[in-house]
Design an enzyme around this catalytic site. Sequence first.
Site, PDB file in Angstrom:
ATOM      1  N   HIS A 258      -1.233   3.391  -5.535  1.00  0.00           N
ATOM      2  CA  HIS A 258      -1.285   2.982  -6.952  1.00  0.00           C
ATOM      3  C   HIS A 258      -2.286   3.832  -7.744  1.00  0.00           C
ATOM      4  O   HIS A 258      -2.969   3.331  -8.633  1.00  0.00           O
ATOM      5  CB  HIS A 258      -1.664   1.504  -7.077  1.00  0.00           C
ATOM      6  CG  HIS A 258      -0.669   0.554  -6.472  1.00  0.00           C
ATOM      7  ND1 HIS A 258       0.325  -0.060  -7.198  1.00  0.00           N
ATOM      8  CD2 HIS A 258      -0.491   0.127  -5.200  1.00  0.00           C
ATOM      9  CE1 HIS A 258       1.048  -0.838  -6.409  1.00  0.00           C
ATOM     10  NE2 HIS A 258       0.574  -0.740  -5.188  1.00  0.00           N
TER      11      HIS A 258
ATOM     12  N   ASN B 118       3.469  -6.866  -7.865  1.00  0.00           N
ATOM     13  CA  ASN B 118       4.377  -5.742  -8.093  1.00  0.00           C
ATOM     14  C   ASN B 118       5.522  -6.179  -8.990  1.00  0.00           C
ATOM     15  O   ASN B 118       5.665  -7.360  -9.302  1.00  0.00           O
ATOM     16  CB  ASN B 118       4.944  -5.247  -6.757  1.00  0.00           C
ATOM     17  CG  ASN B 118       3.976  -4.354  -5.994  1.00  0.00           C
ATOM     18  OD1 ASN B 118       3.047  -3.785  -6.573  1.00  0.00           O
ATOM     19  ND2 ASN B 118       4.195  -4.225  -4.701  1.00  0.00           N
TER      20      ASN B 118
HETATM   21 FE1  HDD Z   1      -2.086  -3.226  -2.429  1.00  0.00          FE
HETATM   22  C1  HDD Z   1      -3.844  -1.378  -4.660  1.00  0.00           C
HETATM   23  C2  HDD Z   1      -0.113  -4.446  -4.988  1.00  0.00           C
HETATM   24  C3  HDD Z   1      -0.112  -4.883  -0.140  1.00  0.00           C
HETATM   25  C4  HDD Z   1      -4.204  -2.335   0.015  1.00  0.00           C
HETATM   26  N1  HDD Z   1      -1.984  -2.941  -4.434  1.00  0.00           N
HETATM   27  C5  HDD Z   1      -2.811  -2.152  -5.167  1.00  0.00           C
HETATM   28  C6  HDD Z   1      -2.465  -2.234  -6.552  1.00  0.00           C
HETATM   29  C7  HDD Z   1      -1.405  -3.095  -6.648  1.00  0.00           C
HETATM   30  C8  HDD Z   1      -1.109  -3.548  -5.309  1.00  0.00           C
HETATM   31  C9  HDD Z   1      -0.683  -3.510  -7.897  1.00  0.00           C
HETATM   32  C10 HDD Z   1      -3.135  -1.479  -7.678  1.00  0.00           C
HETATM   33  C11 HDD Z   1      -4.219  -2.262  -8.323  1.00  0.00           C
HETATM   34  C12 HDD Z   1      -4.798  -1.489  -9.469  1.00  0.00           C
HETATM   35  O1  HDD Z   1      -4.088  -1.320 -10.471  1.00  0.00           O
HETATM   36  O2  HDD Z   1      -5.941  -1.064  -9.357  1.00  0.00           O
HETATM   37  N2  HDD Z   1      -0.399  -4.361  -2.534  1.00  0.00           N
HETATM   38  C13 HDD Z   1       0.192  -4.821  -3.681  1.00  0.00           C
HETATM   39  C14 HDD Z   1       1.210  -5.796  -3.338  1.00  0.00           C
HETATM   40  C15 HDD Z   1       1.206  -5.912  -1.975  1.00  0.00           C
HETATM   41  C16 HDD Z   1       0.198  -5.019  -1.468  1.00  0.00           C
HETATM   42  C17 HDD Z   1       2.057  -6.542  -4.344  1.00  0.00           C
HETATM   43  C18 HDD Z   1       2.052  -6.771  -1.095  1.00  0.00           C
HETATM   44  C19 HDD Z   1       2.563  -7.894  -1.448  1.00  0.00           C
HETATM   45  N3  HDD Z   1      -2.128  -3.515  -0.423  1.00  0.00           N
HETATM   46  C20 HDD Z   1      -1.240  -4.267   0.331  1.00  0.00           C
HETATM   47  C21 HDD Z   1      -1.702  -4.316   1.693  1.00  0.00           C
HETATM   48  C22 HDD Z   1      -2.875  -3.607   1.746  1.00  0.00           C
HETATM   49  C23 HDD Z   1      -3.113  -3.116   0.403  1.00  0.00           C
HETATM   50  C24 HDD Z   1      -0.995  -5.054   2.817  1.00  0.00           C
HETATM   51  C25 HDD Z   1      -3.803  -3.312   2.890  1.00  0.00           C
HETATM   52  C26 HDD Z   1      -3.841  -3.939   4.014  1.00  0.00           C
HETATM   53  N4  HDD Z   1      -3.687  -1.986  -2.328  1.00  0.00           N
HETATM   54  C27 HDD Z   1      -4.440  -1.816  -1.213  1.00  0.00           C
HETATM   55  C28 HDD Z   1      -5.673  -0.962  -1.450  1.00  0.00           C
HETATM   56  C29 HDD Z   1      -5.576  -0.697  -2.989  1.00  0.00           C
HETATM   57  C30 HDD Z   1      -4.275  -1.370  -3.362  1.00  0.00           C
HETATM   58  C31 HDD Z   1      -5.804   0.211  -0.568  1.00  0.00           C
HETATM   59  C32 HDD Z   1      -5.695   0.745  -3.455  1.00  0.00           C
HETATM   60  C33 HDD Z   1      -6.624   0.727  -4.613  1.00  0.00           C
HETATM   61  C34 HDD Z   1      -7.143  -0.621  -4.660  1.00  0.00           C
HETATM   62  O3  HDD Z   1      -6.612  -1.357  -3.654  1.00  0.00           O
HETATM   63  O4  HDD Z   1      -7.941  -1.057  -5.459  1.00  0.00           O
HETATM   64  O5  HDD Z   1      -6.819  -1.658  -1.115  1.00  0.00           O
END
Ligand code: HDD
Length: 690
Positions: A73, A145
């Site tokens: 993202h 999402n």
């Molecule tokens: Fe995630 C970012 C949505 C599963 C780890 N995720 C991130 C963002 C969104 C989502 C919208 C961007 C937020 C922003 O605008 O800063 N992610 C989801 C959804 C998931 C999902 C809807 C499943 C239902 N994500 C998921 C899992 C993991 C992560 C299973 C890790 C185990 N996601 C992350 C992250 C991020 C992220 C690596 C990257 C940047 C941040 O968090 O702030 O931690």
Amino acid sequence: MSNTVKSTGDGGETHQQAAGETPVLTTNHGVAISDNQNSLKSGARGPTLLEDFVLREKIFHFDHERIPERIVHARGSGAHGVFEATDDISDLSKAALFTKGEKTEVFVRFSTVAGGAGSVDTPRDVRGFAVKFYTREGNWDLVGNNIPVFFIQDAIKFPDLVHSVKMEANSGYPQAGSAHDTFWDFASLTPETTHMLFWAMSDRTLPRSLRMMEGFGVHTFKLVNDGGKASFVKFHWRPKLGIQSTIWDEALKLQAADNDYHRRDLFEAIDTGAFPEWELAIQVFDQEFADAQPYDVLDATKLIPEEDVPLRVIGNLTLNRNVDNFFAETEQVAFLPTNIVPGIDFSNDPLLQGRLFSYLDTQKSRLGTTNFHQIPVNAPRCPFGNFQRDGMMQTLVPKGRANYEPNSLADHGEDGGPRESAEKGFATTNATTEPEETGEKLRVRAELFADHYSQARLFLKSQTESEQAHIASSFVFELSKVGQLDQVPPRMVANLRNVDEDFAKRVADGLGIALPKKTTAAREPVDMAPSDALSIHKKMKETLEGRAVGILIADGTDAGALKSLVAAVTKAKGKAVIVAPKVGGAKLSDGTTQKADAQLAGAPSQIFDAVAVVLSEDGCTALLKEGAAVQWAMDAFGHLKAIGATEEAGPLLDKAGIEPDAGVTGLDGAFVTAAAKRYYDREPKLRTLA
Ligand code: HDD
């Protein structure tokens, strides 16, 4: 905060600036700068001096401007807004933000998933829909999402999923897309991705605008009322402008036309007061309902059909203020699924449970400090206080010596600091509404998680014929991009046979491969009743509101016809954008000059929702020689848009291969009505779909 240095001393003017004067440029330490054009040298042609603290500070700061982009993202656009609770759900949740009439400040960030921060806005990709509610009881982040399900069931698979979809590790490409070897290798070996793949291959991943996307919390969460009673809940965002997507060829061409198509669209809409809005709706259910379903409500690859649990609208979100500074706000905003308030709680969904660790962890790496919560866009709007202290970039100045607890400093007349409150504090709900399978330490998945195909079938069956053709064609396109791993496309098609035999055959035919032997399903799929709510086409809104109509003019264009067309489009709440071969405009029939909003080559028709070709005979003759004009009309037709034209523009339409149908009209009232929709039944005449 202004873009100039502000005195933090007595709050008065700085020594450099008197009221009303242009502020003086200073170093970060407040020293006025006399020359911002030339570095300090030893002689006019001599070397630059180390002593030049002005130069060194400027370059030093510049060298460190970038921070690590988000691992997923990374590309996003944000805005401020307000959430208003519109229904009384106190029987379900005690959260203050849901009190009817309560207004809560929010920050929203939309994003693509796979591409880097500088990648384009319109690849085929899932969109993030993250909302931070600054409630009076602390921040609640709903990090969702634009698709209600996810690729995997357990967070332990997330790094594998992300590695496979991002650019390949050796070559560094492709950027921002799933159409490559490693993604489909992983997906074809991981049948739990199947349901999400159908969503990803549908037009859901090609949104027309961030303002026209649905949003979903994805996981099952819990609402908790005053009496401690918990109910299961799914969160949905529904756009007031209606859901709308582009088609694949249009999305591809949008990438060429405007890298920032979605970011610009959101910014301009808010800037001009056309504030995008969404309804927040909930699906509420209990354990008894959950137990009766053929799927597990803790499995993030499953949805709950709206026909089974109808949506209840409980609030309204309006985005009404653009960011002042992209980096300070959109880049530094940190969303945390662990940001939760009393009245809402997590469920045992194993994907959610893993997220509860990941997001806090990643912010330290991105923002460099455990004090990232002090950055204005992240800070709660309600008072907060505890005994956590110090750390890099600490900006708070706690007074006194109470940095531990218990303490008896108050007995001595000192400030003893804050204390926990059993009454106000967040309390985890008991597992009474959860299945009993907890306690033993096991690396397993619950039984119903093994059904990977029933809901993919449900999704497919719920789509219109045209939508099904788009999904089949996307599978064919993406699998055709698998270059080296010959085993992958047949393995994917073998999985698809469990979803639908005809569909699998369509994809195999499209790829030109033999139908492979069906994969053995871990659990036999069941048939579920189709759900119209899963289709975009079945619920698209016929409207010009929030949409743009491109109007092509040239010298000789009829002034009256142009004026009434612009008025009609504006009346229908559409945006009329005048396009001409020269940005200076065109000379109209009445001798006046009409300035253009955009030059033809810079405003191809894919950036509009409908087009009008308002040409005189001479104007048409001139534009017949302009490839861009012919392409303009041809693409609008190919992208299934309405085309209104003067009779005199006929030769241009002919040259563009436009055939008459319901979407091709004159310039009378019929055009504005026609422009409010797309013409999907035109498509089979224009391209071969799988
Ligand atoms: Fe995630 C970012 C949505 C599963 C780890 N995720 C991130 C963002 C969104 C989502 C919208 C961007 C937020 C922003 O605008 O800063 N992610 C989801 C959804 C998931 C999902 C809807 C499943 C239902 N994500 C998921 C899992 C993991 C992560 C299973 C890790 C185990 N996601 C992350 C992250 C991020 C992220 C690596 C990257 C940047 C941040 O968090 O702030 O931690």
